[in-house]
Design a protein around this motif. Structure first.
Motif, PDB file in Angstrom:
ATOM      1  N   ASP A 119      -2.155   2.893  -1.560  1.00 60.52           N
ATOM      2  CA  ASP A 119      -3.017   2.727  -0.385  1.00 60.52           C
ATOM      3  C   ASP A 119      -2.930   1.290   0.127  1.00 60.52           C
ATOM      4  OD1 ASP A 119      -5.476   2.106   1.151  1.00 60.52           O
ATOM      5  OD2 ASP A 119      -6.112   4.119   0.574  1.00 60.52           O
ATOM      6  N   TYR A 120      -3.039   0.342  -0.796  1.00 59.15           N
ATOM      7  CA  TYR A 120      -2.989  -1.077  -0.424  1.00 59.15           C
ATOM      8  C   TYR A 120      -1.625  -1.464   0.147  1.00 59.15           C
ATOM      9  CZ  TYR A 120      -2.107  -6.046  -1.118  1.00 59.15           C
ATOM     10  OH  TYR A 120      -1.712  -7.347  -0.939  1.00 59.15           O
ATOM     11  N   SER A 121      -0.567  -1.164  -0.596  1.00 60.52           N
ATOM     12  CA  SER A 121       0.766  -1.626  -0.200  1.00 60.52           C
ATOM     13  C   SER A 121       1.238  -0.992   1.101  1.00 60.52           C
ATOM     14  CB  SER A 121       1.773  -1.338  -1.323  1.00 60.52           C
ATOM     15  OG  SER A 121       1.447  -2.059  -2.489  1.00 60.52           O
ATOM     16  N   ASP A 122       1.068   0.327   1.228  1.00 56.16           N
ATOM     17  CA  ASP A 122       1.474   0.986   2.469  1.00 56.16           C
ATOM     18  C   ASP A 122       0.599   0.537   3.632  1.00 56.16           C
ATOM     19  OD1 ASP A 122       3.571   2.340   1.373  1.00 56.16           O
ATOM     20  OD2 ASP A 122       2.600   4.301   1.310  1.00 56.16           O
ATOM     21  N   GLY A 123      -0.666   0.237   3.323  1.00 58.43           N
ATOM     22  CA  GLY A 123      -1.577  -0.208   4.374  1.00 58.43           C
ATOM     23  C   GLY A 123      -1.187  -1.558   4.944  1.00 58.43           C
ATOM     24  N   VAL A 124      -0.889  -2.520   4.074  1.00 57.09           N
ATOM     25  CA  VAL A 124      -0.547  -3.862   4.561  1.00 57.09           C
ATOM     26  C   VAL A 124       0.840  -3.887   5.196  1.00 57.09           C
ATOM     27  CG1 VAL A 124      -2.063  -5.023   2.913  1.00 57.09           C
ATOM     28  CG2 VAL A 124       0.319  -4.587   2.280  1.00 57.09           C
ATOM     29  N   ARG A 125       1.697  -2.935   4.810  1.00 56.26           N
ATOM     30  CA  ARG A 125       3.030  -2.867   5.423  1.00 56.26           C
ATOM     31  C   ARG A 125       3.005  -2.148   6.771  1.00 56.26           C
ATOM     32  NH1 ARG A 125       5.033  -2.667  -0.010  1.00 56.26           N
ATOM     33  NH2 ARG A 125       6.712  -4.194  -0.273  1.00 56.26           N
ATOM     34  N   GLY A 126       1.928  -1.422   7.029  1.00 54.43           N
ATOM     35  CA  GLY A 126       1.839  -0.674   8.275  1.00 54.43           C
ATOM     36  C   GLY A 126       2.416   0.720   8.186  1.00 54.43           C
ATOM     37  N   THR A 127       2.835   1.122   6.980  1.00 54.84           N
ATOM     38  CA  THR A 127       3.426   2.449   6.809  1.00 54.84           C
ATOM     39  C   THR A 127       2.424   3.552   7.107  1.00 54.84           C
ATOM     40  OG1 THR A 127       4.815   1.509   5.058  1.00 54.84           O
ATOM     41  CG2 THR A 127       4.721   3.908   5.208  1.00 54.84           C
ATOM     42  N   ASP A 128       1.141   3.289   6.816  1.00 57.58           N
ATOM     43  CA  ASP A 128       0.106   4.308   6.996  1.00 57.58           C
ATOM     44  C   ASP A 128      -0.597   4.221   8.349  1.00 57.58           C
ATOM     45  OD1 ASP A 128       0.477   5.570   4.594  1.00 57.58           O
ATOM     46  OD2 ASP A 128      -1.081   4.469   3.528  1.00 57.58           O
ATOM     47  N   ASP A 129      -0.031   3.457   9.286  1.00 58.77           N
ATOM     48  CA  ASP A 129      -0.699   3.318  10.584  1.00 58.77           C
ATOM     49  C   ASP A 129      -0.830   4.660  11.293  1.00 58.77           C
ATOM     50  OD1 ASP A 129      -0.980   0.657  10.159  1.00 58.77           O
ATOM     51  OD2 ASP A 129       0.636   0.012  11.505  1.00 58.77           O
ATOM     52  N   SER A 166      -7.132   2.508   7.457  1.00 57.63           N
ATOM     53  CA  SER A 166      -8.252   2.893   8.321  1.00 57.63           C
ATOM     54  C   SER A 166      -9.218   1.739   8.557  1.00 57.63           C
ATOM     55  CB  SER A 166      -9.017   4.063   7.700  1.00 57.63           C
ATOM     56  OG  SER A 166      -9.682   3.649   6.511  1.00 57.63           O
ATOM     57  N   GLY A 167      -9.116   0.695   7.724  1.00 53.22           N
ATOM     58  CA  GLY A 167     -10.047  -0.417   7.845  1.00 53.22           C
ATOM     59  C   GLY A 167     -11.362  -0.182   7.133  1.00 53.22           C
ATOM     60  N   ALA A 168     -11.464   0.924   6.407  1.00 46.94           N
ATOM     61  CA  ALA A 168     -12.704   1.227   5.687  1.00 46.94           C
ATOM     62  C   ALA A 168     -12.972   0.197   4.593  1.00 46.94           C
ATOM     63  CB  ALA A 168     -12.638   2.629   5.090  1.00 46.94           C
ATOM     64  N   ALA A 169     -11.908  -0.360   4.022  1.00 50.97           N
ATOM     65  CA  ALA A 169     -12.044  -1.387   2.983  1.00 50.97           C
ATOM     66  C   ALA A 169     -11.019  -2.482   3.247  1.00 50.97           C
ATOM     67  CB  ALA A 169     -11.833  -0.790   1.596  1.00 50.97           C
ATOM     68  N   ARG A 170     -11.359  -3.692   2.849  1.00 49.44           N
ATOM     69  CA  ARG A 170     -10.412  -4.797   3.014  1.00 49.44           C
ATOM     70  C   ARG A 170      -9.254  -4.637   2.034  1.00 49.44           C
ATOM     71  NH1 ARG A 170     -15.300  -7.546   3.065  1.00 49.44           N
ATOM     72  NH2 ARG A 170     -14.941  -8.354   0.955  1.00 49.44           N
ATOM     73  N   PRO A 171      -8.067  -5.069   2.416  1.00 51.62           N
ATOM     74  CA  PRO A 171      -6.907  -4.933   1.528  1.00 51.62           C
ATOM     75  C   PRO A 171      -7.148  -5.505   0.136  1.00 51.62           C
ATOM     76  CG  PRO A 171      -6.193  -5.586   3.706  1.00 51.62           C
ATOM     77  CD  PRO A 171      -7.684  -5.633   3.729  1.00 51.62           C
ATOM     78  N   GLY A 172      -7.793  -6.658   0.068  1.00 53.75           N
ATOM     79  CA  GLY A 172      -8.053  -7.275  -1.227  1.00 53.75           C
ATOM     80  C   GLY A 172      -8.938  -6.422  -2.114  1.00 53.75           C
ATOM     81  N   GLN A 173      -9.869  -5.708  -1.504  1.00 48.60           N
ATOM     82  CA  GLN A 173     -10.751  -4.832  -2.277  1.00 48.60           C
ATOM     83  C   GLN A 173      -9.971  -3.659  -2.872  1.00 48.60           C
ATOM     84  OE1 GLN A 173     -13.559  -4.020   0.938  1.00 48.60           O
ATOM     85  NE2 GLN A 173     -15.137  -5.229  -0.104  1.00 48.60           N
ATOM     86  N   VAL A 174      -9.085  -3.100  -2.078  1.00 51.13           N
ATOM     87  CA  VAL A 174      -8.291  -1.962  -2.555  1.00 51.13           C
ATOM     88  C   VAL A 174      -7.335  -2.423  -3.654  1.00 51.13           C
ATOM     89  CG1 VAL A 174      -6.697  -0.124  -1.888  1.00 51.13           C
ATOM     90  CG2 VAL A 174      -8.469  -0.873  -0.290  1.00 51.13           C
ATOM     91  N   LYS A 175      -6.755  -3.596  -3.471  1.00 52.02           N
ATOM     92  CA  LYS A 175      -5.870  -4.157  -4.495  1.00 52.02           C
ATOM     93  C   LYS A 175      -6.640  -4.394  -5.787  1.00 52.02           C
ATOM     94  CE  LYS A 175      -2.611  -7.983  -5.212  1.00 52.02           C
ATOM     95  NZ  LYS A 175      -2.060  -9.229  -4.590  1.00 52.02           N
ATOM     96  N   ALA A 176      -7.860  -4.901  -5.669  1.00 55.13           N
ATOM     97  CA  ALA A 176      -8.691  -5.141  -6.853  1.00 55.13           C
ATOM     98  C   ALA A 176      -9.020  -3.832  -7.560  1.00 55.13           C
ATOM     99  CB  ALA A 176      -9.972  -5.867  -6.452  1.00 55.13           C
ATOM    100  N   ALA A 177      -9.272  -2.778  -6.779  1.00 55.07           N
ATOM    101  CA  ALA A 177      -9.562  -1.466  -7.369  1.00 55.07           C
ATOM    102  C   ALA A 177      -8.360  -0.951  -8.147  1.00 55.07           C
ATOM    103  CB  ALA A 177      -9.953  -0.475  -6.272  1.00 55.07           C
ATOM    104  N   ALA A 178      -7.170  -1.211  -7.617  1.00 53.91           N
ATOM    105  CA  ALA A 178      -5.946  -0.788  -8.310  1.00 53.91           C
ATOM    106  C   ALA A 178      -5.827  -1.498  -9.653  1.00 53.91           C
ATOM    107  CB  ALA A 178      -4.724  -1.074  -7.440  1.00 53.91           C
ATOM    108  N   PHE A 179      -6.032  -2.809  -9.647  1.00 51.50           N
ATOM    109  CA  PHE A 179      -5.869  -3.562 -10.889  1.00 51.50           C
ATOM    110  C   PHE A 179      -7.015  -3.312 -11.866  1.00 51.50           C
ATOM    111  CE2 PHE A 179      -2.641  -5.719  -8.460  1.00 51.50           C
ATOM    112  CZ  PHE A 179      -1.680  -5.983  -9.425  1.00 51.50           C
ATOM    113  N   LEU A 180      -8.185  -2.976 -11.356  1.00 57.24           N
ATOM    114  CA  LEU A 180      -9.276  -2.571 -12.244  1.00 57.24           C
ATOM    115  C   LEU A 180      -8.891  -1.289 -12.977  1.00 57.24           C
ATOM    116  CD1 LEU A 180     -12.163  -2.768 -13.350  1.00 57.24           C
ATOM    117  CD2 LEU A 180     -12.942  -1.536 -11.297  1.00 57.24           C
ATOM    118  N   SER A 181      -8.301  -0.357 -12.251  1.00 59.65           N
ATOM    119  CA  SER A 181      -7.849   0.898 -12.865  1.00 59.65           C
ATOM    120  C   SER A 181      -6.761   0.636 -13.895  1.00 59.65           C
ATOM    121  CB  SER A 181      -7.330   1.852 -11.779  1.00 59.65           C
ATOM    122  OG  SER A 181      -8.336   2.150 -10.833  1.00 59.65           O
TER     123      SER A 181
END
Length: 304
Positions: A65-75, A86-101
């Motif tokens: 979600d994070y990587s495709d989002g910042v690359r624009g693949t999911d536009d 979608s802008g529902a969450a900031r990229p850094g938040q999604v990245k943090a969720a990934a690393f928390l997992s």
């Protein structure tokens, strides 16, 4: 700020059963082996392996979600909503969720290593986390090079299944009795189903992926060949256990999954079904994977 329901959707809960399947198969293969295992030990290691598998799956979903989002693949999305794009969450938040997992997976994996004293498994765990991140992350993500299905087969098929079997047996110091045939057939079959699921997803996304430069295997093969690749993977997966029929007649249980393989195969071969019309294929493939895992595991346990 994303809501709890949006974070839950971002974890892609429909993909989670596919993370349960290799652990189920791997544990069944271990329990069906001649080794003497304490039930509590089996369940404890299996539970930890399940945490590892689920956390890695959630982690790779957020990372994607994070990587495709910042690359624009999911536009331009065909599938479900993405948190970053979608802008529902900031990229850094999604990245943090990934690393928390990934961290949760790492902690559970560390406990397995401590219990089994198999320190080399730390390296395997580290490679799994790196593979999860580099699927669409990093400067040269392998998901953009057409290697997604290969890596899914390796890590969510072979590594997850065989790793579970080995961990359970190692906890009982019985790894010398590793059931190679039963565990390997289950690992290969599940890996093929998981890869087929990704292939169906990528067939759906061929137009948008090609436009964004995401050269998935489906894009490289082209629409027709990619659809047939899905069918071949599913067929091979559900038929492979017949190899064990002479030694374990109970593998006929997997025939229950054959009926579930037909509808998605028919749908994906119909090239009039594109984009959102292929979403049922993803759902049906997920159900197929779960039923296959259950029936194959039962066959191993009953035939032990």
């Amino acid at each position: 700020m994303a809501t709890l329901s949006e974070w839950s959707a971002g974890a892609r809960p429909r993909t989670l059963p596919m993370a349960v399947c290799p652990v189920l198969i791997g544990a069944a293969a271990a329990f069906a082996s001649p080794a003497e295992l304490r039930l509590a030990l089996l369940l404890g290691i299996t539970a930890l392996a399940l945490v590892v598998s689920l956390a890695l799956q959630v982690g790779v979903n957020y990372a994607n979600d994070y990587s495709d989002g910042v690359r624009g693949t999911d536009d331009v999305r065909v599938g479900p909503m993405r948190l970053t794009a979608s802008g529902a969450a900031r990229p850094g938040q999604v990245k943090a969720a990934a690393f928390l997992s990934f961290g949760i997976a790492g902690i559970a994996g560390l406990v397995i290593v401590l219990v089994t004293a198999q320190w080399w498994m730390l390296a395997v765990g580290a490679v799994c986390v790196l593979a999860a991140w580099w699927y669409t992350g990093g400067s040269k993500p392998y998901g953009y090079l057409g290697l997604g299905e290969v890596m899914v087969f390796i890590f969510f098929g072979l590594v997850a299944t065989l790793g579970t079997t080995y961990a359970v047996l190692a906890a009982a110091e019985a790894q010398d009795g590793f059931p190679w045939v039963a565990a390997s057939i289950g690992a290969v079959s599940h890996g093929l189903i998981a890869s087929a699921l990704l292939m169906a997803n990528n067939v759906r996304d061929i137009p948008t992926d090609r436009e964004s430069g995401k050269m998935t295997l489906a894009v490289r093969l082209g629409d027709t060949k990619a659809r047939w690749a899905y069918v071949v993977m599913v067929a091979a997966a559900v038929l492979l256990p017949l190899w064990m029929l002479m030694d374990n007649p109970w593998v006929v249980f997997v025939a229950l999954s054959w009926a579930l393989a037909v509808p998605p195969a028919q749908r994906i071969l119909n090239q009039q079904h594109t984009g959102p019309a292929l979403i049922p294929v993803l759902q049906q493939t997920g159900s197929l994977g779960l039923v296959f895992a259950i029936t194959y595991s039962l066959a191993l346990l009953i035939g032990a």
